[in-house]
Design an enzyme around this catalytic site. Structure first.
Site, mmCIF file in Angstrom:
data_model
loop_
_atom_site.group_PDB
_atom_site.id
_atom_site.type_symbol
_atom_site.label_atom_id
_atom_site.label_comp_id
_atom_site.label_asym_id
_atom_site.label_seq_id
_atom_site.Cartn_x
_atom_site.Cartn_y
_atom_site.Cartn_z
ATOM 1 N N GLY A 18 5.252 -6.049 1.962
ATOM 2 C CA GLY A 18 4.436 -5.146 1.152
ATOM 3 C C GLY A 18 5.140 -3.885 0.687
ATOM 4 O O GLY A 18 6.283 -3.918 0.221
ATOM 5 N N GLY A 20 6.341 -1.323 2.337
ATOM 6 C CA GLY A 20 7.540 -0.915 3.090
ATOM 7 C C GLY A 20 8.785 -1.632 2.595
ATOM 8 O O GLY A 20 9.834 -1.004 2.374
ATOM 9 N N ASP A 39 9.369 -3.067 12.335
ATOM 10 C CA ASP A 39 8.091 -3.755 12.121
ATOM 11 C C ASP A 39 7.775 -4.622 13.339
ATOM 12 O O ASP A 39 8.672 -5.112 14.030
ATOM 13 C CB ASP A 39 8.180 -4.629 10.859
ATOM 14 N N ASN A 94 4.956 4.090 7.308
ATOM 15 C CA ASN A 94 4.220 3.232 6.375
ATOM 16 C C ASN A 94 3.399 2.159 7.100
ATOM 17 O O ASN A 94 2.424 1.657 6.550
ATOM 18 C CB ASN A 94 5.257 2.593 5.426
ATOM 19 N N TYR A 155 -10.887 3.430 9.186
ATOM 20 C CA TYR A 155 -9.685 3.364 8.351
ATOM 21 C C TYR A 155 -9.581 4.644 7.511
ATOM 22 O O TYR A 155 -8.539 5.297 7.479
ATOM 23 C CB TYR A 155 -9.732 2.135 7.439
ATOM 24 N N LYS A 159 -6.664 7.796 7.617
ATOM 25 C CA LYS A 159 -5.892 8.210 6.448
ATOM 26 C C LYS A 159 -6.162 9.679 6.106
ATOM 27 O O LYS A 159 -5.273 10.392 5.656
ATOM 28 C CB LYS A 159 -6.215 7.292 5.260
ATOM 29 N N THR A 192 -0.734 -6.300 -1.876
ATOM 30 C CA THR A 192 0.057 -6.647 -0.686
ATOM 31 C C THR A 192 -0.834 -7.471 0.250
ATOM 32 O O THR A 192 -2.047 -7.585 0.021
ATOM 33 C CB THR A 192 0.524 -5.396 0.090
HETATM 34 N N1 LIG Z 1 -2.076 -2.180 -0.215
HETATM 35 C C1 LIG Z 1 -2.969 -1.240 -0.444
HETATM 36 O O1 LIG Z 1 -3.898 -1.409 -1.267
HETATM 37 C C2 LIG Z 1 -2.853 0.087 0.259
HETATM 38 C C3 LIG Z 1 -3.574 1.182 -0.262
HETATM 39 C C4 LIG Z 1 -3.486 2.408 0.389
HETATM 40 C C5 LIG Z 1 -2.685 2.553 1.506
HETATM 41 N N2 LIG Z 1 -1.999 1.467 1.981
HETATM 42 C C6 LIG Z 1 -1.193 1.681 3.186
HETATM 43 O O2 LIG Z 1 0.141 1.288 2.934
HETATM 44 C C7 LIG Z 1 0.765 0.933 4.158
HETATM 45 C C8 LIG Z 1 1.524 -0.378 3.988
HETATM 46 O O3 LIG Z 1 0.599 -1.424 3.828
HETATM 47 P P1 LIG Z 1 0.825 -2.665 2.843
HETATM 48 O O4 LIG Z 1 -0.207 -2.554 1.793
HETATM 49 O O5 LIG Z 1 2.243 -2.775 2.480
HETATM 50 O O6 LIG Z 1 0.362 -3.857 3.785
HETATM 51 P P2 LIG Z 1 1.217 -4.999 4.538
HETATM 52 O O7 LIG Z 1 0.250 -5.665 5.425
HETATM 53 O O8 LIG Z 1 1.965 -5.821 3.535
HETATM 54 O O9 LIG Z 1 2.289 -4.173 5.360
HETATM 55 C C9 LIG Z 1 2.012 -3.530 6.575
HETATM 56 C C10 LIG Z 1 3.167 -3.775 7.518
HETATM 57 O O10 LIG Z 1 2.932 -3.035 8.715
HETATM 58 C C11 LIG Z 1 3.316 -3.859 9.801
HETATM 59 N N3 LIG Z 1 2.649 -3.427 11.025
HETATM 60 C C12 LIG Z 1 1.363 -3.635 11.407
HETATM 61 N N4 LIG Z 1 1.151 -3.137 12.626
HETATM 62 C C13 LIG Z 1 2.327 -2.597 13.042
HETATM 63 C C14 LIG Z 1 2.750 -1.937 14.223
HETATM 64 N N5 LIG Z 1 1.914 -1.742 15.252
HETATM 65 N N6 LIG Z 1 4.031 -1.498 14.303
HETATM 66 C C15 LIG Z 1 4.895 -1.716 13.283
HETATM 67 N N7 LIG Z 1 4.569 -2.368 12.159
HETATM 68 C C16 LIG Z 1 3.285 -2.794 12.033
HETATM 69 C C17 LIG Z 1 2.916 -5.267 9.380
HETATM 70 O O11 LIG Z 1 3.567 -6.256 10.155
HETATM 71 C C18 LIG Z 1 3.306 -5.264 7.918
HETATM 72 O O12 LIG Z 1 4.633 -5.701 7.731
HETATM 73 C C19 LIG Z 1 -0.347 0.895 5.210
HETATM 74 O O13 LIG Z 1 -0.308 2.097 5.958
HETATM 75 C C20 LIG Z 1 -1.616 0.856 4.378
HETATM 76 O O14 LIG Z 1 -2.726 1.406 5.057
HETATM 77 C C21 LIG Z 1 -2.055 0.256 1.376
#
Ligand SMILES: NC(=O)c1ccc[n+]([C@@H]2O[C@H](COP(=O)([O-])OP(=O)(O)OC[C@H]3O[C@@H](n4cnc5c(N)ncnc54)[C@H](O)[C@@H]3O)[C@@H](O)[C@H]2O)c1
Length: 275
Positions: A18, A20, A39, A94, A155, A159, A192
């Site tokens: 995603g 990251g 991760d 992230n 959640y 944030k 993602t």
């Molecule tokens: N995608 C969206 O719409 C969105 C919107 C706002 C904020 N975010 C934030 O962006 C960030 C990244 O999320 P994303 O959208 O890429 O989702 P994603 O699920 O693709 O990525 C999240 C990553 O975090 C890892 N992870 C989960 N728990 C963990 C832990 N305990 N230790 C280490 N790694 C861990 C997962 O294995 C995964 O690779 C998150 O904080 C999410 O809340 C995402």
């Protein structure tokens, strides 16, 4: 002076997929010397390491299995980064999950994980191992943190708290001590795997509070942006954003700054005795 990405070293939590992983690629395109993907997901992490090595060359990336909610594991990722690359200049907190049905775990990852990272980065690893005049921490909030959300209050709360801690660390007192800048990003809906989380409400009663289904959000091309668009803006934020600032990244638009109003602006909002 503008912060330079070229030659710098980054640690990205949740870097196996995603946002990251996309951040890692975009930073490498901008001349980053090396990146640690920290991760919990070993399969995706090892795959991401292979892909990045194939695209950018060997010795550019390491994967460290890390659960950010455990301080010792997180510190191990910092240790391995400075051991392998010799320095550390950028931390992107992230890693996150979106699941109020396991809300204690959600708080441990989203909030405690970000706090572990900020303390470790600010007080030790970025402070002591940065190459230039300053280092940068980016804490990942969300548009869900900008106001409450009936459907997933925990959640949204994690944030919101990330913005609060970022603003508290991001001031001249801590900067003068550490030379570490701290900023926050609030992505909007981004395509993602986090959007594939199902049964993520606290209970059935909370599902009723959804005003817009996630599936509809993913389909809505005006709303749902790619991770790549967010990562391009992240590079600009790393370079130009002032200490303590919060940036909204939604609908593929350029980043715009979110500012908390001063409490004094609400002084007139007093209770009326209506009985
Ligand atoms: N995608 C969206 O719409 C969105 C919107 C706002 C904020 N975010 C934030 O962006 C960030 C990244 O999320 P994303 O959208 O890429 O989702 P994603 O699920 O693709 O990525 C999240 C990553 O975090 C890892 N992870 C989960 N728990 C963990 C832990 N305990 N230790 C280490 N790694 C861990 C997962 O294995 C995964 O690779 C998150 O904080 C999410 O809340 C995402």
């Amino acid at each position: 002076m503008v912060f330079k990405i070229e030659g710098k070293v980054a640690l990205i939590t949740g870097g196996a997929s995603g946002l990251g992983l996309s951040h890692a690629r975009e930073l490498l395109r901008n001349g980053l010397k090396g990146v640690t993907l920290a991760d919990i997901d070993v399969k995706n992490g090892e795959q991401a390491q292979k892909e990045i090595s194939a695209e950018f060359g060997n010795n550019k990336v390491i994967f460290v299995e890390t659960d950010v909610s455990h301080k010792d594991q997180f510190e191990d990722a910092f240790e391995k980064t400075v051991e392998y690359f010799g320095n550390l200049d950028i931390l992107i907190n992230n890693a996150g999950i979106f699941n109020d049905s396991i809300w204690e775990r959600e708080v441990s990852i989203n909030l405690n994980g970000t706090i572990h990272g900020t303390f470790l980065g600010m007080e030790k690893y970025l402070k002591n191992y940065k190459q230039g005049e300053e280092a940068v921490i980016v804490n990942t909030s969300s548009i869900a943190g900008l106001r409450g959300n009936n459907a997933f209050p925990v959640y949204a709360g994690t944030k919101f708290a990330i913005m609060g801690t970022t603003s508290s660390w991001g001031n001249s007192y801590h900067y003068e001590r550490t030379r570490v800048r701290v900023v926050s990003i609030c992505p909007g809906v981004t395509a993602t795997s986090i959007l594939e989380t199902r049964n993520c409400a606290y209970s059935k009663d909370y599902v009723g509070a959804w005003t817009y289904s996630i599936d509809d959000a993913i389909e809505d091309k005006n709303l749902c942006q790619t991770a790549e668009v967010v990562s391009k803006e992240l590079v600009r934020i790393l370079k130009y954003a002032k200490n303590g600032t919060v940036w909204v990244l939604e609908q593929s638009k350029p980043a715009y700054e979110f500012k908390m109003p001063l409490k004094e602006s609400f002084l007139g909002n007093v209770l009326e005795d209506t009985d």
